[in-house]
Scaffold this motif. Structure first.
Motif, PDB file in Angstrom:
ATOM      1  N   LEU A 252      -2.176   5.542 -41.261  1.00 22.08           N
ATOM      2  CA  LEU A 252      -1.888   6.368 -40.312  1.00 22.08           C
ATOM      3  C   LEU A 252      -0.328   6.998 -40.576  1.00 22.08           C
ATOM      4  N   ILE A 255       0.065   9.873 -43.082  1.00 18.90           N
ATOM      5  CA  ILE A 255      -0.550  10.903 -42.700  1.00 18.90           C
ATOM      6  C   ILE A 255       0.298  11.739 -41.865  1.00 18.90           C
ATOM      7  N   TRP A 256       0.643  10.876 -40.592  1.00 19.15           N
ATOM      8  CA  TRP A 256       1.595  11.487 -39.420  1.00 19.15           C
ATOM      9  C   TRP A 256       2.586  11.933 -40.086  1.00 19.15           C
ATOM     10  N   ASN A 259       2.819  15.222 -41.895  1.00 20.95           N
ATOM     11  CA  ASN A 259       2.501  16.290 -41.041  1.00 20.95           C
ATOM     12  C   ASN A 259       3.666  16.626 -40.108  1.00 20.95           C
ATOM     13  N   PRO A 261       7.209  17.703 -38.959  1.00 20.65           N
ATOM     14  CA  PRO A 261       8.180  18.811 -39.107  1.00 20.65           C
ATOM     15  C   PRO A 261       9.349  18.425 -38.412  1.00 20.65           C
ATOM     16  N   ALA A 280       5.021  20.698 -44.415  1.00 17.89           N
ATOM     17  CA  ALA A 280       4.718  21.015 -42.965  1.00 17.89           C
ATOM     18  C   ALA A 280       5.836  22.108 -42.276  1.00 17.89           C
ATOM     19  N   PHE A 284       5.370  25.923 -40.828  1.00 21.69           N
ATOM     20  CA  PHE A 284       5.856  26.383 -39.641  1.00 21.69           C
ATOM     21  C   PHE A 284       6.837  27.681 -40.040  1.00 21.69           C
ATOM     22  N   ALA A 300      -1.794  24.840 -45.119  1.00 14.58           N
ATOM     23  CA  ALA A 300      -2.215  23.975 -44.537  1.00 14.58           C
ATOM     24  C   ALA A 300      -3.446  23.302 -44.749  1.00 14.58           C
ATOM     25  N   MET A 301      -4.441  24.321 -45.440  1.00 12.42           N
ATOM     26  CA  MET A 301      -5.689  23.658 -45.919  1.00 12.42           C
ATOM     27  C   MET A 301      -5.462  22.851 -47.040  1.00 12.42           C
ATOM     28  N   LEU A 304      -4.030  19.408 -45.881  1.00 17.49           N
ATOM     29  CA  LEU A 304      -5.347  18.742 -45.444  1.00 17.49           C
ATOM     30  C   LEU A 304      -6.095  18.126 -46.505  1.00 17.49           C
ATOM     31  N   LEU A 307      -4.237  15.087 -48.164  1.00 16.44           N
ATOM     32  CA  LEU A 307      -4.203  14.146 -47.220  1.00 16.44           C
ATOM     33  C   LEU A 307      -5.489  13.362 -47.097  1.00 16.44           C
ATOM     34  N   LEU A 308      -6.591  14.209 -47.030  1.00 15.01           N
ATOM     35  CA  LEU A 308      -8.126  13.561 -47.133  1.00 15.01           C
ATOM     36  C   LEU A 308      -8.269  12.679 -48.330  1.00 15.01           C
TER      37      LEU A 308
END
Lengths: 324, 283
Positions: A252, A255-256, A259, A261, A280, A284, A300-301, A304, A307-308
């Protein structure tokens, strides 16, 4: 890990108390079945509906942006772009640099937070005077709004108004007492990492302390009777018991943080010379400085997906480990 | 006798080392907060002249009084209160229901539902800003506290659900089953037996979400334009551009804004540990 928890909890209970319906009530089997199918979804529905509307729907919309030329500078000129944004990304050195920095930022922050958090949890997992007060104090950084702590740390690293450059120079970590490490591309990343470690220790300490307190005490007593050393007790009892909690919290937090910034944005804005730009913050600035939503969404895609993949690998490793 | 005294002195050394280590943690945790307070108390004139001193030559509460009396700080503070309290309330309500479902039912689609919740933790929230902005404006909710409450509630639900699930897992099911055999419906059992036992867990979730909502900045910046609707993090930044960067005032406002979330957190962190102990790590 969550799934596992639930299954084991339910198995034990179902085994003992299978006739769960009250014998006093005349409920037909059919409506009982209907209820057991619908009741959990009834409880879940507010959460699910909100998540779909506020997170999944925007995600899908954002997904479509990544295939469009979508810039707020040209609001009347939004067209389909096919894979153009992704091709641009492939040859964008800033993106690759940001990706490398993200790995460094995330790995550095998570590993130090984890080690210091575990140390703190072990220290707090015994009785001593004023334990409650000390626990409340060391957990406090988690409650400080992140942008405020970012600003404060930027102050602390500032050579004119902060004490840290002097201290770092005095202990021999830097060459000058009048330069901020935030201004040196080679070491600037340590600034936000320090702030992030400060902020994140409590999270690991809280969750790991909880896990520590659920280890049965008699295990240690038995081990001590068999002549085990404290270190053996730690590696043979403590660590295996902590493993599930470590796996979920590390995943967790990784991942946090990947992401996240806030600290970099408030402390260095990605500089100097892109040395602290992570994906991140790059998203922005692309979205809100250059107002290029199409490209920002493509970046961003990719984040993601990465991270997946990371979560998938980690969960599978856990599963193999649990089996083996 | 000698071996005994050796183990004894070893123990003293170990306990000293532990105390020292804890002292380091406390200093590390509190030092930035101390510095924040120091800046807020330093008169503006002295701030840059003698900035690295451990304690200013003279102190003043001027920044605090200016912030409270002559800026919009109280408005920001009130908005933040409304948003954070409502968010914490709704999240705790919905996450309790969802966590209860995950903890007490075995049903088709459960693993998918759990996976979906985990998945939301991976979204780069930045990516959702633009679409959410468009949806919110489309609904006419732009520049309203309602939009912030809805968005924050959704963001905080997944983690709060896992938290609540672990609290429910920690409560023995036999208690409810016994009540249900005595003729209670499941809901009655929930209300009379389970609910009182989860109160500490709910307090923990409430506090956790409150602090998260209290400090959120990005969406507050995007969804709110007017001063009278701003929450304090975005308001504070706005404050900077309006008066030039008055660091003393800004840090004073920061200190004042810290108080509620710190108080809340000090109060709940105990329950957070307790609740997680009882459930989360059984797997």
């Amino acid at each position: 890990m969550e799934g596992q928890t639930i299954k084991s909890a339910n198995n034990t209970v179902l085994g003992r108390n299978s006739p769960r319906l009250s014998p006093h009530r005349k409920t037909s089997m059919f409506s009982a079945k209907m209820r057991s199918v619908f009741e959990p979804w009834l409880y879940l529905s507010p959460a699910i509906i909100l998540l779909v509307l506020v997170m999944f729907l925007p995600l899908v919309i954002g997904f479509t942006y990544s295939f469009q030329h979508y810039s707020l500078f040209r609001p009347n000129d939004i067209t389909w772009a096919g894979f153009a944004n992704f091709e641009q990304l492939w040859s964008d050195w800033k993106f690759w640099k940001a990706l490398k920095n993200t790995v460094w930022w995330t790995f550095g922050s998570v590993s130090i937070q984890f080690i210091l958090g575990l140390g703190l949890a072990l220290l707090l997992n015994r009785t001593f005077p004023a334990r409650r007060l000390i626990q409340a104090l060391v957990f406090l950084p988690w409650a400080v709004p992140t942008f405020l702590s970012g600003l404060t740390w930027a102050w602390l690293f500032n050579p004119v108004i902060g004490p840290l450059p002097k201290i770092l120079y005095a202990v021999g970590l830097t060459d000058s007492a009048y330069e901020s490490i935030l201004a040196d591309p080679a070491i600037a990343m340590w600034g936000p990492i320090t702030a992030n470690v400060w902020f994140g220790i409590p999270f690991f300490a809280i969750t790991l302390l909880a896990a520590l307190q659920s280890i049965p005490k008699d295990l240690y007593e038995a081990a001590a009777m068999d002549g085990a050393s404290a270190w053996q007790g730690f590696t043979k009892i403590t660590l295996p018991f902590l493993a599930p909690m470590i796996a979920i919290t590390v995943m967790l937090r990784t991942i946090w943080i990947a992401n996240f910034p806030d600290f970099i944005y408030t402390m260095t804005k990605g500089g100097p010379a892109n040395s602290t730009e992570i994906v991140a913050t790059y998203i922005f600035t692309t979205a809100f400085r250059r107002l290029d939503f199409g490209y920002a969404s493509a970046v961003a895609m990719v984040l993601l997906l990465l991270l997946l993949a990371y979560a998938f690998i980690l969960l599978n490793m856990r599963r193999i480990q649990a089996k083996g | 006798m000698t071996t005994l005294s050796i183990t004894h002195s070893k123990r003293i050394v170990a306990s000293l080392a532990r105390t020292l280590a804890l002292a380091c943690y406390v200093v590390f945790a509190l030092f930035p907060i101390y510095w924040l307070g120091k800046i807020a108390l330093t008169p503006s004139k002295e701030l840059f002249k003698n900035g690295t001193a451990w304690w200013p030559d003279s102190t003043t509460f001027e920044h605090f009084t200016t912030v409270v009396l002559h800026t919009d700080f109280l408005v920001f503070f009130q908005n933040s209160m409304i948003v954070s309290v409502s968010t914490a309330f709704f999240v705790t309500l919905f996450a309790s229901a969802a966590g209860y479902a995950f903890s007490r039912f075995q049903f088709r689609g459960k693993n998918i539902a759990i996976f979906v919740m985990l998945l939301t933790q991976m979204f780069p929230l930045l990516m959702l800003i633009a679409p959410i902005y468009r949806i919110v404006s489309g609904l006419g909710l732009h520049n309203s506290l309602t939009s912030l409450i809805i968005v924050y509630t959704a963001f905080n639900i997944p983690f709060a659900t896992f938290l609540m699930q672990s609290f429910f897992d920690g409560i023995p099911r036999d208690l409810e089953d016994a009540a249900m055999i005595d003729g209670c419906t499941r809901f009655q059992a929930l209300r009379r037996i389970v609910f009182p036992l989860t109160l500490p867990g709910m307090a923990a979730t409430l506090g956790f979400v409150f602090t998260a909502a209290w400090s959120e900045l990005l969406f507050a910046l995007m969804l709110i334009d007017s001063n009278e609707k701003m929450t304090f993090p975005s308001g504070l930044l706005n404050f900077v551009s309006k008066f030039g960067v008055d660091w003393g005032q800004m840090m004073a406002a920061g200190i004042l804004a810290l108080i509620p979330s710190c108080l809340f957190f000090i109060f709940i962190q105990r329950y957070l540990v307790q609740g997680l102990t009882s459930g989360a790590v059984k797997g």
